[in-house]
Structures are given as C-alpha cells and as structure tokens.
Design a protein around this motif. Structure first.
Motif, PDB file in Angstrom:
ATOM      1  N   ASP A  50       0.830  -1.209   0.000  1.00 50.31           N
ATOM      2  CA  ASP A  50       0.000   0.000   0.000  1.00 50.31           C
ATOM      3  C   ASP A  50       0.863   1.258   0.000  1.00 50.31           C
ATOM      4  O   ASP A  50       0.539   2.253  -0.673  1.00 50.31           O
ATOM      5  CB  ASP A  50      -0.929   0.003   1.216  1.00 50.31           C
ATOM      6  CG  ASP A  50      -1.924  -1.152   1.195  1.00 50.31           C
ATOM      7  OD1 ASP A  50      -2.322  -1.557   0.091  1.00 50.31           O
ATOM      8  OD2 ASP A  50      -2.289  -1.658   2.281  1.00 50.31           O
ATOM      9  N   ARG A  52       3.877   1.548  -1.262  1.00 53.67           N
ATOM     10  CA  ARG A  52       4.421   1.684  -2.624  1.00 53.67           C
ATOM     11  C   ARG A  52       3.357   2.219  -3.594  1.00 53.67           C
ATOM     12  O   ARG A  52       3.659   3.003  -4.492  1.00 53.67           O
ATOM     13  CB  ARG A  52       4.960   0.340  -3.123  1.00 53.67           C
ATOM     14  CG  ARG A  52       6.428   0.125  -2.805  1.00 53.67           C
ATOM     15  CD  ARG A  52       6.910  -1.219  -3.311  1.00 53.67           C
ATOM     16  NE  ARG A  52       6.854  -1.316  -4.759  1.00 53.67           N
ATOM     17  CZ  ARG A  52       7.892  -1.119  -5.574  1.00 53.67           C
ATOM     18  NH1 ARG A  52       9.061  -0.765  -5.058  1.00 53.67           N
ATOM     19  NH2 ARG A  52       7.773  -1.281  -6.870  1.00 53.67           N
ATOM     20  N   GLU A  53       2.131   1.783  -3.400  1.00 59.23           N
ATOM     21  CA  GLU A  53       1.053   2.268  -4.270  1.00 59.23           C
ATOM     22  C   GLU A  53       0.879   3.772  -4.131  1.00 59.23           C
ATOM     23  O   GLU A  53       0.750   4.492  -5.130  1.00 59.23           O
ATOM     24  CB  GLU A  53      -0.259   1.545  -3.954  1.00 59.23           C
ATOM     25  CG  GLU A  53      -1.422   2.004  -4.834  1.00 59.23           C
ATOM     26  CD  GLU A  53      -2.743   1.333  -4.496  1.00 59.23           C
ATOM     27  OE1 GLU A  53      -3.792   1.830  -4.961  1.00 59.23           O
ATOM     28  OE2 GLU A  53      -2.736   0.313  -3.764  1.00 59.23           O
ATOM     29  N   ASP A  57       1.958   6.877  -7.113  1.00 56.98           N
ATOM     30  CA  ASP A  57       0.817   7.495  -7.797  1.00 56.98           C
ATOM     31  C   ASP A  57       0.709   8.964  -7.409  1.00 56.98           C
ATOM     32  O   ASP A  57      -0.078   9.352  -6.544  1.00 56.98           O
ATOM     33  CB  ASP A  57      -0.471   6.742  -7.431  1.00 56.98           C
ATOM     34  CG  ASP A  57      -1.665   7.165  -8.281  1.00 56.98           C
ATOM     35  OD1 ASP A  57      -1.570   8.209  -8.952  1.00 56.98           O
ATOM     36  OD2 ASP A  57      -2.686   6.449  -8.254  1.00 56.98           O
TER      37      ASP A  57
END
Length: 399
Positions: A50, A52-53, A57
């Motif tokens: 999460d 890294r997400e 973004d």
C-alpha cells in the motif's frame, strides 16, 4: 525551548524497531486514522504494497496540494509570498509538471556514473576523519567526529557551500527538523536558512564556480528562478548531510550490537553492498516522508478515503512487512533485498540515493577496519525521537 507534545505513533521506536502498535496496525487493518504533530487528522498507511502504491501514484496522492492546506499553528504570520518562496525549488513540495522540470535539471548530477567520480575524494574525506579520531584518541563521539562531518564535507564540496559554515547550518537544520521545537522558532530558523542560501546563490550568480550551484547558474540560469535555486540548494544541503549522517551513526550502533553482522561488513568486501541495503531497510530512519493529499476518492487497504484528505506513510512498518521478505525484524546483512522504501519510491525517490549508498559503502568498512575493537561506552545512547529523521544525537565510543 521545546514544546511538550505526544510523539505520533509513526515516529515511535523501541531503539531500532518501530513500536509494536505499528506492527499490529499493519497486520490488522493496515491503515488507521491518526492525529499529526500539528493537530491535523490523517490516514496512516502501514503495509509495504500500500505504501508503494501511494508513493507510485503522484496523480491521486499529491505532494503539492498538502503543502497548500491550512497553515499549522505558528505559521499564521507567514505571508503568501514567504510561503511561495518556501515552496520554490523544493522538489518535495511539487507534483508534475513542475517537479519533472526541476528534477530533470538535477538528475544528471546524481547518476551512479557521476557519483563514481566522487569516490576518490569521499575515500580521502573518510580517511582524514579516521586519522583525526586516531590522533585524538578515545573516547570519541562518533556522531560529532565521523558520522556528521563526513557527509557534511561531501555535500559542501559538491554544492559549493563553505565548509567553515558547517556548525551554523548543522545546528539550524537539526532544530528545523525537530518537531518538538515550537513552530515560531522553526519559522525563524527557516528564514535564517533561506537568507544564508540566498547569499550563496547571489555569489554563484555573480561568479559561478565548478560546483553544482555554479553549474545550475551557468547551464540553467534561464530555466529556474532565483527563488527556485535557493530552494534546490537548501533541500540538497539539508538532505545531503542529515540522512547519511544518521545512517552512519545509527548503522554503526546496530552493527556493534550485532557483532556477527559487523564482522561480515568489516572483513568481506562482497558483503558491504548487501549490508548497506539491509541497514537502510531495517533502520528506515525517515519515519514517513512527505504527507500526501488525495486528489480524488481512493481506496487503500480496503478503506475508502475521500478527496482532499491527508495520507501519511509509516516507512519503518512497511520495510518490516513480512510481505517484503521473511523474518523482517531480523537484521541480516547477507540478504540485501532491494525494493525497500527507505529512499521512497516513484517520482520522489531520493535523488541523492547513489551518493548516500557510496558514502556508506566506503565509511562503514573503513571505520570498522581502522578500529576493530570499537565499542560503545554508554549503556543507552541518546536517540533523537522527535526529529523528522531518526538517529542519534551522540554516540560515545572507544577502542
């Protein structure tokens, strides 16, 4: 003077380890509502995937918008012009396309190939400070005598900052990053820091040298404003010595408390690179990085988050996630797993990572080989808990 505040959960440590509460949060819901040091509500993300997400973004999780949110207490007297100046050139305060434009100017200077040109000089600097420690004899404060001055001198030479000014800017940056220092005092220090860097930029504009500041003025003087030059140089100066200095101090203590791991780093050159990666992951000295603001409704760890909400990241918890690697709470310098988020991820991945890695690859084995009997004299070193960058204020050693 410091303010009495409760340490936010994402900054709490037990020596080297994030507190158990963070691990429970990661293994449970993975996300929780928290209150920041400034009294704002935020979502804290703890799982590796999460985190890294979010980092990957920049479109949905904005650095720029969170900087435009209502001012924390103590900043109310800052003018809009001062706030704009504070953001100018600070890569961490921008999203694309402004971030892309600024980073493109600097990226060529921080490639692995360019960093290799610095290697002989970094080795000289390390040896000079080890020689000085040896001449003075024990006991020695490893932070003051080695961990702090080595990266400080490197970044000063790289940027073109007079090393004679180091005590002044080091003291300023330490207090600027200390969240227990009242905001008004930190704003005063910020203004002082900006005035100092503005003077250096003006000198570079009048007569540019061969350092990075001179290069920026010569090659990109028409592409960046003076305020942006000041902001770029200020960020590089602080980030360039604070992070590596705390990795060297805290990393040495970690190795001293794991003598089997220390021996590998000291005696086997092939272990050094993996050891640096493992120490970066295991220590995760940057607690959270820059907060983000959602630009649309999102879902993280099964939690719906509305547009305009603040999201923070628990980097130590993410780097200790069993989903990243087995037995993550164990320090094992033989594995050196890449992909950790100690340097962040995505467009804001640390620009100076190649330089920091090189400094650590050189400094750790050189220190341990020079002083094979190095040991800590105090039972419990002094940790800097409230600081944006975790580390030690002092580490007294002998040999």
């Amino acid at each position: 003077m410091t303010e009495e505040r409760e340490l936010p959960v994402h900054m709490r440590r037990t020596t080297f380890d994030p507190v158990a509460e963070l691990g429970e949060m990661r293994e449970g819901p993975g996300i929780a509502r928290v209150t920041t040091m400034f009294g704002h509500e935020a979502w804290l993300v703890t799982r590796f995937a999460d985190v890294r997400e979010v980092l990957g973004d920049a479109e949905r999780f904005s650095n720029s918008r969170v900087m435009e949110m209502r001012r924390p207490p103590g900043m109310s007297d800052m003018t809009d012009e001062e706030l704009a100046q504070a953001r100018a050139g600070n890569l961490l305060a921008h999203d694309p396309p402004d971030h892309t434009r600024l980073r493109r100017l600097l990226t060529p200077e921080f490639t692995v190939r360019r960093m290799r040109r610095l290697e002989p000089r970094i080795r000289e600097i390390v040896q000079e400070h080890l020689d000085a420690m040896e001449r003075k004899g024990p006991p020695s404060d490893l932070v003051a005598d080695f961990a702090l001055p080595v990266p400080s001198l490197v970044i000063c030479e790289l940027l073109g900052v007079p090393y004679a000014d180091r005590t002044e800017f080091q003291e300023r940056s330490t207090r600027l990053l200390d969240l227990s220092v009242p905001m008004k005092e930190r704003m005063r220090l910020s203004r002082e820091s900006r005035a100092y860097m503005a003077d250096l930029v003006a000198k570079a504009q009048a007569e540019s040298g061969e350092d990075m500041l001179g290069m920026l003025v010569r090659e990109h003087g028409n592409d960046v404003t003076t305020d942006e030059l000041i902001g770029i140089a200020s960020l590089l100066l602080i980030a360039g010595h604070e992070t590596t200095a705390n990795m060297l101090g805290l990393g040495t203590l970690a190795l001293l408390r794991h003598p089997d791991q220390l021996a590998l780093v000291r005696d086997d050159p092939e272990r050094v690179d993996p050891a640096v990666e493992e120490l970066l992951r295991w220590l995760s000295i940057v607690h959270s990085g820059t907060a983000k603001m959602t630009t649309t409704d999102v879902e993280i760890a099964g939690q719906h988050i509305g547009k305009g909400e603040v999201v923070m990241l628990a980097l130590p918890a993410a780097n200790r996630d069993p989903a990243l690697l087995p037995d993550p709470d164990k320090l094992d310098v033989t594995r050196g797993v890449m992909g950790h988020v100690a340097f962040g991820h995505g467009i804001h991945h640390c620009l100076g990572a190649p330089l920091a890695r090189m400094e650590m690859r050189i400094a750790f084995p050189a220190l341990l080989q020079r002083f094979p009997d190095l040991r800590v004299t105090a039972e419990e070193p002094d940790f800097r808990s409230f600081n944006v960058i975790y580390g030690l204020t002092k580490l007294e050693v002998e040999w």
